[in-house]
Design an enzyme around this catalytic site. Sequence first.
Site, PDB file in Angstrom:
ATOM      1  N   TYR A  65     -16.300  95.496 111.148  1.00  0.00           N
ATOM      2  CA  TYR A  65     -16.517  96.942 112.087  1.00  0.00           C
ATOM      3  C   TYR A  65     -15.414  96.750 113.328  1.00  0.00           C
ATOM      4  O   TYR A  65     -14.860  95.792 113.737  1.00  0.00           O
ATOM      5  CB  TYR A  65     -17.874  96.453 112.909  1.00  0.00           C
ATOM      6  CG  TYR A  65     -18.176  97.446 113.863  1.00  0.00           C
ATOM      7  CD1 TYR A  65     -18.580  98.736 113.759  1.00  0.00           C
ATOM      8  CD2 TYR A  65     -18.009  97.197 115.370  1.00  0.00           C
ATOM      9  CE1 TYR A  65     -18.787  99.589 114.619  1.00  0.00           C
ATOM     10  CE2 TYR A  65     -18.500  98.235 116.282  1.00  0.00           C
ATOM     11  CZ  TYR A  65     -18.717  99.363 116.122  1.00  0.00           C
ATOM     12  OH  TYR A  65     -19.084 100.159 116.992  1.00  0.00           O
ATOM     13  N   ASP A  83      -7.947  92.414 114.157  1.00  0.00           N
ATOM     14  CA  ASP A  83      -8.934  92.900 115.124  1.00  0.00           C
ATOM     15  C   ASP A  83      -9.397  91.421 115.661  1.00  0.00           C
ATOM     16  O   ASP A  83     -10.287  91.010 115.008  1.00  0.00           O
ATOM     17  CB  ASP A  83      -9.838  93.855 114.419  1.00  0.00           C
ATOM     18  CG  ASP A  83     -10.965  94.333 115.574  1.00  0.00           C
ATOM     19  OD1 ASP A  83     -10.926  93.263 116.805  1.00  0.00           O
ATOM     20  OD2 ASP A  83     -11.948  95.084 115.251  1.00  0.00           O
ATOM     21  N   LYS A  95     -13.157  92.456 124.842  1.00  0.00           N
ATOM     22  CA  LYS A  95     -14.214  90.971 125.181  1.00  0.00           C
ATOM     23  C   LYS A  95     -13.689  90.133 126.079  1.00  0.00           C
ATOM     24  O   LYS A  95     -13.506  90.384 127.512  1.00  0.00           O
ATOM     25  CB  LYS A  95     -14.770  90.546 124.113  1.00  0.00           C
ATOM     26  CG  LYS A  95     -15.368  91.597 123.084  1.00  0.00           C
ATOM     27  CD  LYS A  95     -16.434  91.048 121.898  1.00  0.00           C
ATOM     28  CE  LYS A  95     -16.599  92.202 120.970  1.00  0.00           C
ATOM     29  NZ  LYS A  95     -18.040  92.766 121.393  1.00  0.00           N
TER      30      LYS A  95
END
Length: 431
Positions: free
Chosen positions: A145, A239, A267
């Site tokens: 994702y 990613d 994050k």
Amino acid sequence: MKEFQKSQKLYNKGLENLVGAVNSPVRAFASVGGNPLFIKKGKGSRIIDVDGNKYVDLVLSYGPMILGHRHKKVQKSINKALKNGYSFGASTENEIKLAKIICDTFPGMDKVRFVNSGTEAVLSSIRLARAYTGKSKIIKFSGCYHGHQDSLLVAAGSGLATLSLPGSKGVPEDAVKNTLIAEYNDLESVKKHFENHDDIAGVIIEPVAGNMGVVIPQNKFLEELKTFLQSKGALLIADEVMTGFRSKFGGAQELLGVEADITCLGKVIGGGFPVGAYGARNEIMQMVAPLGEMYQAGTLSGNPIAMAGGISTLTELKKQDPYILFDRVGERIENILLDAAKKHNVDITVNRFGSMLNPFFTKVKVTNFKEAQTSDTKKFAVFFWEMIKNGVFLPPSQFEAWFLSSALTEEDIRVIENAVDRAMEKVAESK
Ligand code: HOZ
């Protein structure tokens, strides 16, 4: 017995003006049943919901709160930043400081551009890969994702896997016509695409997947992928929104010894504030406006509060260097899960990479999305609720990673051990 009356009330109220009373679908309890809990506050390793129930937090905002909640030094730096103003639409010194920490840490990044989320980092990185190579197609892996941008919202993990959605309505076929899907840990599936297409700009991958549950690259998969892509003149886009500064200070790339061409972060680098970043070698970043002709922008990009949160989080993280500790604590929790499963005769597979882990309720070794989907999600739902009742906050989905913070204590591990034992017992009874 825990009561959730106030959460329930807020949920009902939230339904009036919020979609499903949440602002991100993974927060809904769609696949575990029941309604979302409303959190009041957090400190260190723990959070408290609006009914006053306390939990050891293994969600940690899906990763950013690596030092635990409201770390003293982070809070101090944010308070200081708040006094100077919230946003200027002009450059501030802290953007340079955070960029330097990132570029000094990731050898493949000479320059970085800050954005406001992991999604933005990824969508910009895809544009950059296309701008740099002059090619259109991007390969992504099934179960990975990369945020909710149109072109990558196919065969995606996270909330889509949780809700069993193959893709999203509203994404036109045209938007995904340049997206090719390969299988994680299967280099041949990547090679096949190159046999059939000569306009592949690059491959985007979570170097350690955390959005189909945790799935770890096997047998030099990443190294071989990188070598293969180099031979084809295509870019490797990592990613590392989840793994950056978490698997190791230098992310999964440092731990696995693979250097990506473009890296996406998010994050942890904002310490809990909305931020993302993408970066690469100078020759690639040269393409980005104002240096080059690849346009990408943002009013709140490099937001002063997020920069302060990021700098203090990374500075403290470097000082703590918790990675060996993460591995030890992670291993203990892994063993707690395996021992309880054995005791109660429940089939599980536990995948763990440092401070990211989760159990799958299956006998199968989980190395890709298909294998992750063999997990019995009904058992996960039983497990989830018993963990909640016994004071451990988990992602309400089989397909999300659990995260550890450096604030975890021995007492927290005892809470986890007790909760896991009871939860496995319930799963066994539910057969
Ligand atoms: N798996 C998601 C983050 N990569 C969880 C966060 C969200 O979508 O709300």
